[in-house]
Design a protein around this motif. Structure first.
Motif, PDB file in Angstrom:
ATOM      1  N   SER A  38       0.833  -1.204   0.000  1.00 63.78           N
ATOM      2  CA  SER A  38       0.000   0.000   0.000  1.00 63.78           C
ATOM      3  C   SER A  38       0.863   1.248   0.000  1.00 63.78           C
ATOM      4  CB  SER A  38      -0.914   0.026   1.235  1.00 63.78           C
ATOM      5  OG  SER A  38      -1.759  -1.106   1.258  1.00 63.78           O
ATOM      6  N   ASP A  88       0.137  -4.614   2.222  1.00 64.70           N
ATOM      7  CA  ASP A  88      -1.240  -4.457   1.775  1.00 64.70           C
ATOM      8  C   ASP A  88      -2.183  -4.533   2.983  1.00 64.70           C
ATOM      9  OD1 ASP A  88      -3.313  -4.137   0.012  1.00 64.70           O
ATOM     10  OD2 ASP A  88      -3.488  -6.276  -0.449  1.00 64.70           O
ATOM     11  N   HIS A  94      -6.585   0.874   7.007  1.00 61.55           N
ATOM     12  CA  HIS A  94      -6.292   2.130   6.313  1.00 61.55           C
ATOM     13  C   HIS A  94      -6.804   3.319   7.120  1.00 61.55           C
ATOM     14  CE1 HIS A  94      -7.858   4.955   2.919  1.00 61.55           C
ATOM     15  NE2 HIS A  94      -6.762   5.445   3.451  1.00 61.55           N
ATOM     16  N   PHE A 114      -4.244   7.239  -1.744  1.00 58.36           N
ATOM     17  CA  PHE A 114      -4.053   5.910  -1.168  1.00 58.36           C
ATOM     18  C   PHE A 114      -4.266   4.890  -2.276  1.00 58.36           C
ATOM     19  CE2 PHE A 114      -5.575   1.956   0.700  1.00 58.36           C
ATOM     20  CZ  PHE A 114      -4.594   1.710   1.654  1.00 58.36           C
ATOM     21  N   GLN A 115      -3.303   4.004  -2.431  1.00 57.05           N
ATOM     22  CA  GLN A 115      -3.445   2.949  -3.431  1.00 57.05           C
ATOM     23  C   GLN A 115      -2.871   1.656  -2.906  1.00 57.05           C
ATOM     24  OE1 GLN A 115      -0.491   3.308  -6.811  1.00 57.05           O
ATOM     25  NE2 GLN A 115      -0.442   5.436  -6.098  1.00 57.05           N
ATOM     26  N   SER A 116      -3.470   0.579  -3.342  1.00 59.09           N
ATOM     27  CA  SER A 116      -3.065  -0.741  -2.887  1.00 59.09           C
ATOM     28  C   SER A 116      -2.820  -1.632  -4.099  1.00 59.09           C
ATOM     29  CB  SER A 116      -4.145  -1.354  -1.995  1.00 59.09           C
ATOM     30  OG  SER A 116      -3.737  -2.594  -1.481  1.00 59.09           O
TER      31      SER A 116
END
Length: 302
Positions: A38, A88, A94, A114-116
């Motif tokens: 993440s 992750d 989160h 925010f990215q996973s």
């Protein structure tokens, strides 16, 4: 230059050895693009007086110590933000991370992104990156062989393509090694921009090498075997060296400006370009052309 080619061979051997040792010792720390994980960027808003207070890396690490995030990478994303990379996580974790950072900060916090990326996508990225690099290298050999198809003295066109490929491996290995050392001391990770930088370097290096080879081709077509090949290559290098150096120096000046005055998020990308372009310029003049002469001499003695 051609007469002193052994010196350049030794220098390149030293650089390659240092690079291989650098990769072996420090490794290439793969980021979430490759191994999954993440990425979270949090911004810190200014107070009433316009001052911005950003949490330190130690404060963030302490605030998140109760959450199992594995190895956390923290770097400054700009004047008012931090970029965090960790394993992750689900949406509940989160939100807990965001709450912990907000609680620890004196300033108001906003989440900028925010990215996973899952491990499957990471493995797919590695596979596609390898295919892209391999395809580019193969196409370069084919292109150079076709472009120099009219040349047969004293080396055939395919050998020009092979030498271009050797030069590329030289440039890529040294760039990767120095990047491994850089990331170790900088505390950053390898992402897709690194692959993009390598592909850019490959294109730039080939272009620089072909500029020199093209001058060699013109002189071969003009003089044929009437002129010693060593002298012909040496003259060709001297005729093209100023153009190659001017092009590279102007490019490097811009890259250094971006590296020192640009955002930290692009440091890895720009550093890779700086090393790759500098090494690519060196190799096209002091490695590719001498290899032409050395190979021709070997064929004459065979």
């Amino acid at each position: 230059m051609i007469e002193k080619r052994k010196i350049f061979y030794i220098l390149s051997t030293v650089l390659i050895t240092v690079s291989i040792i650098g990769v072996a010792v420090f490794k290439l720390p793969l980021g979430i693009d490759f191994k999954g994980g993440s990425l979270m960027e949090v911004g810190f808003l200014p107070d009433e007086d316009g001052n911005i207070t950003i949490l330190s890396r130690e404060d963030v690490t302490s605030a998140l110590s109760d959450i199992d995030l594995g190895s956390i990478s923290i770097q400054q994303g700009g004047d008012d933000s931090l970029i965090l990379r960790f394993r992750d996580v689900d949406e509940e974790t989160h939100q807990e991370i965001l709450a912990k950072i907000t609680e620890a900060s004196e300033a108001e916090v906003e989440e900028k992104q925010f990215q996973s990326v899952g491990p499957v996508i990471g493995r797919e990225t590695i596979s596609k990156s390898a295919w892209a690099m391999g395809l580019v290298l193969a196409m370069i050999v084919v292109y150079v062989a076709w472009a120099f198809r009219r040349i047969s003295y004293p080396l055939g066109s395919v050998r020009y393509g092979v030498i271009a490929l050797i030069t590329l491996f030289h440039d890529v290995i040294i760039t990767v090694g120095f990047f491994a050392i850089f990331t170790h001391f900088k505390g950053t990770e390898v992402g897709v921009p690194f692959i993009a930088a390598l592909l850019t370097i490959v294109g730039y290096s080939v272009n620089d090498t072909i500029v020199v080879f093209d001058r060699v081709r013109e002189n071969i077509l003009r003089f044929g075997n009437q002129k010693d090949f060593n002298e012909l290559v040496s003259a060709s290098v001297k005729e093209s060296v100023v153009r190659s150096l001017n092009t590279s120096l102007t490019t490097l000046l811009v890259l250094f400006a971006v590296f020192f005055f640009g955002g930290e998020t692009i440091h890895n990308f720009i550093f890779t370009l700086i090393v790759g372009i500098a090494i690519g310029t060196y190799s096209s003049i002091f490695i590719a052309s001498p290899i032409l002469v050395s190979w021709a001499e070997r064929l004459r003695k065979a």
